[in-house]
Enzyme design. Structure first.
Site, mmCIF file in Angstrom:
data_model
loop_
_atom_site.group_PDB
_atom_site.id
_atom_site.type_symbol
_atom_site.label_atom_id
_atom_site.label_comp_id
_atom_site.label_asym_id
_atom_site.label_seq_id
_atom_site.Cartn_x
_atom_site.Cartn_y
_atom_site.Cartn_z
ATOM 1 N N LYS A 191 0.844 -1.216 0.000
ATOM 2 C CA LYS A 191 0.000 0.000 0.000
ATOM 3 C C LYS A 191 0.876 1.262 0.000
ATOM 4 O O LYS A 191 0.657 2.174 -0.784
ATOM 5 C CB LYS A 191 -0.911 0.037 1.245
ATOM 6 C CG LYS A 191 -1.881 -1.109 1.348
ATOM 7 C CD LYS A 191 -2.771 -0.992 2.562
ATOM 8 C CE LYS A 191 -2.037 -1.082 3.881
ATOM 9 N NZ LYS A 191 -1.358 -2.372 4.122
ATOM 10 N N ARG B 249 -9.286 1.395 8.536
ATOM 11 C CA ARG B 249 -8.917 0.010 8.810
ATOM 12 C C ARG B 249 -10.037 -0.736 9.514
ATOM 13 O O ARG B 249 -9.886 -1.928 9.797
ATOM 14 C CB ARG B 249 -7.679 -0.006 9.702
ATOM 15 C CG ARG B 249 -6.381 -0.325 8.970
ATOM 16 C CD ARG B 249 -5.288 -0.320 10.010
ATOM 17 N NE ARG B 249 -4.118 -1.055 9.649
ATOM 18 C CZ ARG B 249 -2.992 -0.501 9.216
ATOM 19 N NH1 ARG B 249 -2.909 0.789 9.029
ATOM 20 N NH2 ARG B 249 -1.935 -1.254 8.986
ATOM 21 N N ARG C 101 11.448 -5.977 4.900
ATOM 22 C CA ARG C 101 11.195 -4.527 4.817
ATOM 23 C C ARG C 101 12.161 -3.781 5.724
ATOM 24 O O ARG C 101 12.392 -4.165 6.849
ATOM 25 C CB ARG C 101 9.756 -4.217 5.229
ATOM 26 C CG ARG C 101 9.497 -2.709 5.341
ATOM 27 C CD ARG C 101 8.060 -2.339 5.208
ATOM 28 N NE ARG C 101 7.211 -2.812 6.277
ATOM 29 C CZ ARG C 101 5.891 -2.613 6.320
ATOM 30 N NH1 ARG C 101 5.288 -1.965 5.332
ATOM 31 N NH2 ARG C 101 5.178 -3.065 7.313
ATOM 32 N N ARG D 229 11.236 -2.586 11.441
ATOM 33 C CA ARG D 229 10.228 -2.143 12.410
ATOM 34 C C ARG D 229 9.935 -3.250 13.420
ATOM 35 O O ARG D 229 9.841 -4.402 13.032
ATOM 36 C CB ARG D 229 8.934 -1.773 11.666
ATOM 37 C CG ARG D 229 8.939 -0.390 11.073
ATOM 38 C CD ARG D 229 7.809 -0.153 10.094
ATOM 39 N NE ARG D 229 6.494 -0.618 10.532
ATOM 40 C CZ ARG D 229 5.391 -0.512 9.787
ATOM 41 N NH1 ARG D 229 5.464 0.048 8.581
ATOM 42 N NH2 ARG D 229 4.235 -0.938 10.221
ATOM 43 N N ARG E 107 -0.844 -9.240 13.193
ATOM 44 C CA ARG E 107 -1.373 -8.156 12.351
ATOM 45 C C ARG E 107 -2.200 -8.718 11.197
ATOM 46 O O ARG E 107 -3.201 -8.118 10.788
ATOM 47 C CB ARG E 107 -0.227 -7.272 11.832
ATOM 48 C CG ARG E 107 0.436 -6.485 12.964
ATOM 49 C CD ARG E 107 1.701 -5.815 12.508
ATOM 50 N NE ARG E 107 1.445 -4.772 11.535
ATOM 51 C CZ ARG E 107 2.360 -4.309 10.698
ATOM 52 N NH1 ARG E 107 3.573 -4.802 10.695
ATOM 53 N NH2 ARG E 107 2.056 -3.340 9.868
#
Ligand code: ADP
Ligand code: AMP
Length: 214
Positions: free
Chosen positions: A13, A88, A127, A160, A171
């Site tokens: 996204k 969300r 990531r 992260r 998540r």
């Protein structure tokens, strides 16, 4: 144009939202980036959001909505924006719809980037984020020129905390339970556009531009 991005955490996204926003010359609004900047700066909002984020849960709707309503009132949002990571939950989507309808506005497109759960864990583990300027990299698919250093601002890159495998699983579960129902919500509004997010970044971008008709 007012666009929202849907998709699992790690679906791409942010990667696509930045490109779309640049192409359309509108702001890219990432609620996750705003929360992380507040945590970094030690604000009250940051302190309230941190425990939820670290646990892989969603920040409560009331806190998120306050921040978003404030942001879209900004002068730079008058010609539209690309939301990344908001809404969300169904209550967030309904609150956005209500706020926009009071201004005679609506969401023009909800772009859903489809990536199977199996691919997500690998994407998140690779990531790397720059907490200084918000740029995102991937060790294999979108590596920085110098390992561990942001191309854009020279700051160090980090994994992260919420991208560690245990938190990613949580998540994903939260996504399926609370966020995925938004796909039907926007389908019923007639503004859903679905893209195959397993293709490479450039191909996904081209598919989205076609769907948006730009
Ligand atoms: P989201 O904002 O949905 O959480 P990101 O845009 O941050 O996802 O992307 C998650 C990770 O996957 C990043 O490391 C990014 O570089 C990488 N990525 C994004 N799009 C693709 C793609 N089409 N193919 C492979 N990797 C991708
Ligand atoms: P993101 O950067 O979009 O992956 O978001 C990181 C984390 O920030 C999420 O796991 C949530 O804890 C929190 N967050 C971001 N956007 C929202 C939102 N719209 N509603 C609730 N929590 C959010």
């Amino acid at each position: 144009m007012r666009i929202i991005m849907l998709g699992a955490p790690g679906a791409g996204k942010g990667t696509q939202a930045k490109r779309i926003a640049e192409r359309l010359q509108v702001p890219h609004i990432s609620t996750g980036d705003i929360f992380r900047a507040n945590i970094k700066n030690g604000t009250e909002l940051g302190m309230r959001a941190k425990s939820y984020m670290d646990a892989g849960s969603l920040v409560p709707d009331s806190l998120t909505l306050e921040l978003v309503m404030d942001r879209i009132a900004g002068e730079d949002c008058q010609n539209g924006y690309v939301f990344d990571g908001f809404p969300r939950t169904i209550p967030q989507a309904e609150a956005l719809e209500k706020a926009l309808s009071e201004l005679g506005q609506k969401v023009d497109f909800a772009v859903d980037i489809e990536v199977p759960d199996e691919d997500i864990i690998g994407r998140m583990g690779g990531r790397r984020a720059c907490l200084q300027c918000g740029a995102t990299y991937h060790v294999a698919y979108a590596a920085p020129k110098t390992e561990g250093v942001c191309d854009r601002c020279g700051a160090g890159l980090t994994l992260r905390d919420d991208d560690k495998p245990e938190t990613v699983k949580k998540r994903l579960a939260v996504y399926h339970e609370q966020t995925q129902p938004l796909i039907d919500f926007y389908r019923n509004k007639g503004c859903l556009a679905q893209a195959d997010g397993t293709k490479d970044v450039e191909d996904v971008f081209c598919e989205i531009l076609k769907l948006l008709g730009v």
